[in-house]
Design a protein around this motif. Structure first.
Motif, PDB file in Angstrom:
ATOM      1  N   PHE A 205      19.303   2.182  23.286  1.00 40.59           N
ATOM      2  CA  PHE A 205      17.895   2.516  23.046  1.00 40.59           C
ATOM      3  C   PHE A 205      17.083   1.239  22.803  1.00 40.59           C
ATOM      4  CE2 PHE A 205      14.746   3.568  19.591  1.00 40.59           C
ATOM      5  CZ  PHE A 205      13.805   4.158  20.423  1.00 40.59           C
ATOM      6  N   ILE A 206      17.569   0.377  21.915  1.00 34.67           N
ATOM      7  CA  ILE A 206      16.861  -0.863  21.593  1.00 34.67           C
ATOM      8  C   ILE A 206      16.888  -1.835  22.769  1.00 34.67           C
ATOM      9  CG2 ILE A 206      16.851  -2.892  20.109  1.00 34.67           C
ATOM     10  CD1 ILE A 206      15.823  -0.303  18.792  1.00 34.67           C
ATOM     11  N   ASP A 207      18.041  -1.975  23.414  1.00 35.81           N
ATOM     12  CA  ASP A 207      18.149  -2.948  24.498  1.00 35.81           C
ATOM     13  C   ASP A 207      17.274  -2.576  25.683  1.00 35.81           C
ATOM     14  OD1 ASP A 207      19.300  -5.385  25.487  1.00 35.81           O
ATOM     15  OD2 ASP A 207      20.478  -4.175  26.865  1.00 35.81           O
ATOM     16  N   ASN A 208      17.188  -1.288  25.993  1.00 38.20           N
ATOM     17  CA  ASN A 208      16.325  -0.868  27.097  1.00 38.20           C
ATOM     18  C   ASN A 208      14.857  -1.070  26.756  1.00 38.20           C
ATOM     19  OD1 ASN A 208      17.710   0.536  29.576  1.00 38.20           O
ATOM     20  ND2 ASN A 208      18.935   1.110  27.788  1.00 38.20           N
ATOM     21  N   LEU A 209      14.507  -0.874  25.485  1.00 35.86           N
ATOM     22  CA  LEU A 209      13.137  -1.149  25.061  1.00 35.86           C
ATOM     23  C   LEU A 209      12.840  -2.644  25.204  1.00 35.86           C
ATOM     24  CD1 LEU A 209      10.469  -0.256  23.745  1.00 35.86           C
ATOM     25  CD2 LEU A 209      11.544  -0.672  21.520  1.00 35.86           C
ATOM     26  N   VAL A 210      13.745  -3.480  24.734  1.00 33.61           N
ATOM     27  CA  VAL A 210      13.562  -4.933  24.849  1.00 33.61           C
ATOM     28  C   VAL A 210      13.512  -5.350  26.319  1.00 33.61           C
ATOM     29  CG1 VAL A 210      14.630  -7.186  24.400  1.00 33.61           C
ATOM     30  CG2 VAL A 210      14.596  -5.425  22.608  1.00 33.61           C
ATOM     31  N   ASN A 211      14.354  -4.743  27.141  1.00 36.79           N
ATOM     32  CA  ASN A 211      14.355  -5.069  28.568  1.00 36.79           C
ATOM     33  C   ASN A 211      13.007  -4.772  29.212  1.00 36.79           C
ATOM     34  OD1 ASN A 211      16.942  -6.077  28.683  1.00 36.79           O
ATOM     35  ND2 ASN A 211      17.866  -4.141  29.297  1.00 36.79           N
ATOM     36  N   TYR A 212      12.358  -3.711  28.749  1.00 39.99           N
ATOM     37  CA  TYR A 212      11.045  -3.406  29.310  1.00 39.99           C
ATOM     38  C   TYR A 212      10.060  -4.518  28.958  1.00 39.99           C
ATOM     39  CZ  TYR A 212       7.614  -0.414  31.491  1.00 39.99           C
ATOM     40  OH  TYR A 212       6.676   0.075  32.361  1.00 39.99           O
ATOM     41  N   PHE A 213      10.174  -5.085  27.782  1.00 42.17           N
ATOM     42  CA  PHE A 213       9.322  -6.221  27.425  1.00 42.17           C
ATOM     43  C   PHE A 213       9.739  -7.483  28.180  1.00 42.17           C
ATOM     44  CE2 PHE A 213       8.236  -3.403  23.963  1.00 42.17           C
ATOM     45  CZ  PHE A 213       6.897  -3.685  23.757  1.00 42.17           C
ATOM     46  N   VAL A 214      11.019  -7.567  28.545  1.00 39.61           N
ATOM     47  CA  VAL A 214      11.456  -8.665  29.406  1.00 39.61           C
ATOM     48  C   VAL A 214      10.769  -8.565  30.766  1.00 39.61           C
ATOM     49  CG1 VAL A 214      13.423  -9.609  30.701  1.00 39.61           C
ATOM     50  CG2 VAL A 214      13.677  -9.048  28.274  1.00 39.61           C
ATOM     51  N   TYR A 215      10.701  -7.339  31.308  1.00 44.99           N
ATOM     52  CA  TYR A 215      10.002  -7.150  32.578  1.00 44.99           C
ATOM     53  C   TYR A 215       8.526  -7.516  32.450  1.00 44.99           C
ATOM     54  CZ  TYR A 215      14.157  -4.502  33.890  1.00 44.99           C
ATOM     55  OH  TYR A 215      15.447  -4.127  34.161  1.00 44.99           O
ATOM     56  N   LEU A 216       7.938  -7.180  31.303  1.00 47.53           N
ATOM     57  CA  LEU A 216       6.542  -7.544  31.060  1.00 47.53           C
ATOM     58  C   LEU A 216       6.381  -9.057  31.013  1.00 47.53           C
ATOM     59  CD1 LEU A 216       3.609  -6.799  30.314  1.00 47.53           C
ATOM     60  CD2 LEU A 216       4.343  -6.659  27.922  1.00 47.53           C
ATOM     61  N   SER A 217       7.333  -9.740  30.395  1.00 45.63           N
ATOM     62  CA  SER A 217       7.243 -11.195  30.283  1.00 45.63           C
ATOM     63  C   SER A 217       7.471 -11.886  31.629  1.00 45.63           C
ATOM     64  CB  SER A 217       8.274 -11.706  29.264  1.00 45.63           C
ATOM     65  OG  SER A 217       9.597 -11.562  29.750  1.00 45.63           O
TER      66      SER A 217
ATOM     67  N   VAL B 289      16.797  -9.575  17.131  1.00 48.16           N
ATOM     68  CA  VAL B 289      17.736 -10.129  18.111  1.00 48.16           C
ATOM     69  C   VAL B 289      17.147  -9.996  19.515  1.00 48.16           C
ATOM     70  CG1 VAL B 289      20.066  -9.967  19.070  1.00 48.16           C
ATOM     71  CG2 VAL B 289      19.683  -9.550  16.628  1.00 48.16           C
ATOM     72  N   GLY B 290      16.492  -8.865  19.757  1.00 49.17           N
ATOM     73  CA  GLY B 290      15.840  -8.665  21.039  1.00 49.17           C
ATOM     74  C   GLY B 290      14.734  -9.667  21.306  1.00 49.17           C
ATOM     75  N   LEU B 291      14.022 -10.075  20.265  1.00 50.56           N
ATOM     76  CA  LEU B 291      12.985 -11.101  20.417  1.00 50.56           C
ATOM     77  C   LEU B 291      13.578 -12.428  20.885  1.00 50.56           C
ATOM     78  CD1 LEU B 291      10.627 -10.533  17.344  1.00 50.56           C
ATOM     79  CD2 LEU B 291       9.982 -10.411  19.749  1.00 50.56           C
ATOM     80  N   VAL B 292      14.758 -12.751  20.366  1.00 47.68           N
ATOM     81  CA  VAL B 292      15.449 -13.967  20.802  1.00 47.68           C
ATOM     82  C   VAL B 292      15.786 -13.866  22.294  1.00 47.68           C
ATOM     83  CG1 VAL B 292      17.511 -15.399  20.501  1.00 47.68           C
ATOM     84  CG2 VAL B 292      16.380 -14.386  18.504  1.00 47.68           C
ATOM     85  N   LYS B 293      16.226 -12.702  22.716  1.00 48.67           N
ATOM     86  CA  LYS B 293      16.511 -12.484  24.130  1.00 48.67           C
ATOM     87  C   LYS B 293      15.263 -12.691  24.971  1.00 48.67           C
ATOM     88  CE  LYS B 293      18.195  -8.905  27.309  1.00 48.67           C
ATOM     89  NZ  LYS B 293      18.759  -7.533  27.415  1.00 48.67           N
ATOM     90  N   LEU B 294      14.149 -12.209  24.482  1.00 54.22           N
ATOM     91  CA  LEU B 294      12.874 -12.331  25.185  1.00 54.22           C
ATOM     92  C   LEU B 294      12.480 -13.799  25.365  1.00 54.22           C
ATOM     93  CD1 LEU B 294      10.732 -10.455  26.371  1.00 54.22           C
ATOM     94  CD2 LEU B 294       9.620 -10.413  24.144  1.00 54.22           C
ATOM     95  N   VAL B 295      12.671 -14.585  24.318  1.00 51.60           N
ATOM     96  CA  VAL B 295      12.314 -16.003  24.369  1.00 51.60           C
ATOM     97  C   VAL B 295      13.182 -16.761  25.367  1.00 51.60           C
ATOM     98  CG1 VAL B 295      12.271 -18.156  23.059  1.00 51.60           C
ATOM     99  CG2 VAL B 295      11.403 -16.051  22.020  1.00 51.60           C
ATOM    100  N   PHE B 296      14.494 -16.593  25.277  1.00 48.76           N
ATOM    101  CA  PHE B 296      15.389 -17.369  26.129  1.00 48.76           C
ATOM    102  C   PHE B 296      15.394 -16.882  27.573  1.00 48.76           C
ATOM    103  CE2 PHE B 296      16.929 -19.020  22.154  1.00 48.76           C
ATOM    104  CZ  PHE B 296      17.349 -20.299  22.481  1.00 48.76           C
ATOM    105  N   ASN B 297      14.966 -15.644  27.797  1.00 50.33           N
ATOM    106  CA  ASN B 297      14.881 -15.155  29.165  1.00 50.33           C
ATOM    107  C   ASN B 297      13.888 -15.967  29.991  1.00 50.33           C
ATOM    108  OD1 ASN B 297      15.840 -12.746  30.889  1.00 50.33           O
ATOM    109  ND2 ASN B 297      13.641 -12.819  31.267  1.00 50.33           N
ATOM    110  N   LEU B 298      12.882 -16.540  29.318  1.00 49.23           N
ATOM    111  CA  LEU B 298      11.922 -17.404  29.995  1.00 49.23           C
ATOM    112  C   LEU B 298      12.623 -18.576  30.682  1.00 49.23           C
ATOM    113  CD1 LEU B 298       9.037 -18.564  30.530  1.00 49.23           C
ATOM    114  CD2 LEU B 298       9.164 -19.589  28.247  1.00 49.23           C
ATOM    115  N   PHE B 299      13.680 -19.094  30.056  1.00 51.73           N
ATOM    116  CA  PHE B 299      14.340 -20.293  30.552  1.00 51.73           C
ATOM    117  C   PHE B 299      15.563 -20.002  31.418  1.00 51.73           C
ATOM    118  CE2 PHE B 299      12.288 -21.360  26.480  1.00 51.73           C
ATOM    119  CZ  PHE B 299      11.380 -22.299  26.944  1.00 51.73           C
ATOM    120  N   LEU B 300      15.784 -18.737  31.739  1.00 50.58           N
ATOM    121  CA  LEU B 300      16.862 -18.428  32.684  1.00 50.58           C
ATOM    122  C   LEU B 300      16.539 -18.982  34.065  1.00 50.58           C
ATOM    123  CD1 LEU B 300      18.112 -14.794  31.975  1.00 50.58           C
ATOM    124  CD2 LEU B 300      19.426 -16.898  31.908  1.00 50.58           C
ATOM    125  N   MET B 301      15.323 -18.731  34.535  1.00 53.84           N
ATOM    126  CA  MET B 301      14.814 -19.305  35.789  1.00 53.84           C
ATOM    127  C   MET B 301      15.732 -19.028  36.981  1.00 53.84           C
ATOM    128  SD  MET B 301      13.463 -22.922  34.152  1.00 53.84           S
ATOM    129  CE  MET B 301      15.052 -23.285  33.384  1.00 53.84           C
TER     130      MET B 301
END
Length: 478
Positions: free
Chosen positions: A42-54, A117-129
């Motif tokens: 539930f939490i990871d899918n919510l965070v993933n949606y914000f990853v898509y937004l980012s 923890v999801g916020l950390v995922k959001l931040v580092f996803n920027l640098f996956l590239m």
């Protein structure tokens, strides 16, 4: 690197993305239990949606634009800097919105520790590239790095996830794979480009970046957002059923996505050089590849899929069996849709058409969610997903015919449907005869492979199969 080599590496990469979690999932599902698995998903899918937004449209636009300039070093750095700057801006927006949601939405307040923890995922996803390396077609590097990180992840899960209460550790380890991949990419990317604010031109990319971003957000209304919606209107057990049902399917569909990922930069490059005939030849080959993979898979999963799922996750997940069968046709639907949307429309810069179609699909998904999810739970969410993908596929077919006068090989699709009916019937008979789970899975798997081999070579004469056979004969002759 050749298209064949790229496909091999990309297939390994995409499958490993889901295969490694599948290795640990039987252990994790039994250790954490249905409810805690539901909470994490539930939490990871919510965070993933914000990853898509980012990320907005960077996964598509980035690959396309990098592929177009990869042989011009100076322009490559300017394009990379511009795209990364756009992504940085959208990531800041996503972080701000998620932060506000954590403290204002009652259903999220009890899970703030996981959301941090999801916020950390959001931040580092920027640098996956990853979009940069895919545009450069450096699939070998992506694959080797990813597999190494995931091997460490699997080891850590078995070492540190021991009790029901360890679901937070499990989620932290999952996010840790994003952090590790991002850190390695930050170092490795300096081999190709340098980030420079003086060379950025946001105006050249922001429009397609936003258009494709809206497309991504809309299409994920019925993938990542479905478990979130389930969590809000039902309970985390239903989320557990739905995510368990979809996990195995996502692994299967990763083969299709790997093919789309490696073909997209190649067809984009062909169009940039004006090679129209070769472009459409690649598209026709892509359809044969999708049909070759999809039909045997669907026949097997419709009949033996629940037994395979039981072997993977164990008891207590019986509520996943019907949703699993409902979403089985998506192997074909999404495969065809990937060609229509990514390889044809996006490669030809028909971004507005893609956005319009996805908007209609999202509206259908939202209405269907309101009608089906609350009363039918995981089964309703599965139906929503299938309905939305069908709408996108139909609208894309119509748009492509109007613009290019190209008709996908649906007559060949019908021939495939008819030719695989005997296999489906025989599989059902075997399923009714056998009681043992292992025997069902093994018997139907062997039957499916044997039937598909004969059918594809002798009856359907699939060009991809014949190309593979010719390649094998040529190597043997040497």
């Amino acid at each position: 690197m050749s298209l064949k080599s790229n496909f091999i590496y990309s297939s390994i990469l995409t499958v490993s993305k889901y295969l490694f979690p599948l290795i640990v999932y039987p252990y994790v599902s039994r250790t954490l239990g249905l409810s805690n698995i539901g909470i994490v998903n539930f939490i990871d899918n919510l965070v993933n949606y914000f990853v898509y937004l980012s990320m907005m449209g960077i996964a598509t636009i980035g690959v396309r634009e990098i592929a177009a300039v990869r042989e011009r070093r100076e322009q490559l750095s300017k394009t990379f800097s511009s795209l990364l700057s756009l992504t940085f801006i959208s990531t800041l927006m996503a972080i701000a919105i998620l932060w506000i949601a954590m403290y204002t939405i009652p259903a999220l307040i009890p899970h703030q520790d996981l959301l941090y923890v999801g916020l950390v995922k959001l931040v580092f996803n920027l640098f996956l590239m990853e979009w940069f390396f895919m545009g450069m077609e450096d699939f070998k590097y992506i694959t080797n790095r990813s597999i190494l990180v995931k091997c460490v992840y699997v080891l850590c899960v078995f070492l540190f996830v021991r009790e029901t209460s360890d679901y937070k550790i499990y989620y932290a380890l999952t996010v840790g794979t994003v952090i590790a991949n991002a850190l390695v990419n930050i170092v490795y990317i300096r081999k190709f480009v340098r980030f420079n604010l003086h060379g950025i031109h946001l105006e050249a990319f922001y429009k397609p970046f936003l258009i494709m971003g809206v497309y991504v957000l809309l299409t994920n209304v019925y993938t990542s957002l479905n478990p979130v919606w389930l969590g809000f209107v039902t309970n985390t057990d239903e989320v557990g059923y739905f995510t368990t049902a979809t996990k195995l399917h996502i692994i299967i569909m990763s083969f299709l996505l790997s093919f789309a990922n490696i073909l997209f930069p190649r067809v984009s490059h062909l169009l940039a050089e004006g090679k129209q005939q070769e472009f459409w030849e690649k598209i026709n080959t892509a359809f044969d590849a999708i049909f070759l993979f999809a039909f045997p898979t669907i026949c097997f999963m419709l009949v033996a899929g629940p037994d395979l799922l039981h072997l993977v996750v164990g008891d207590g997940f019986e509520g996943s069996y019907l949703p699993f069968r409902i979403i089985t046709p998506l192997v074909l639907i999404i495969g065809v849709e990937q060609i229509l949307v990514i390889q044809i429309l996006m490669a030809n810069h028909s971004d507005a058409t893609v956005l319009r179609n996805s908007f209609v699909g999202a509206i259908v998904a939202l209405i269907a969610n309101m009608l089906l999810t609350a009363p039918f739970g995981a089964e309703g969410s599965a139906l929503v997903w299938v309905m939305a993908e069908c709408v996108i596929m139909i609208l894309s077919t119509i748009a492509i015919y109007k613009k290019f006068r190209y008709v996908p090989p649906y007559k060949r699709l019908l021939a495939y449907c008819l030719s695989y009916c005997p296999l489906l019937l025989c599989s059902v008979i075997i399923y009714s005869w056998l009681d043992d789970t292992y025997a069902v899975v093994l018997s139907i798997a062997v039957l499916t492979l044997a039937y598909a081999a004969i059918n594809e070579i002798a009856v359907l004469k699939n060009q991809v199969v014949h190309q593979i056979l010719q390649s094998i004969r040529a190597k043997t002759a040497k």
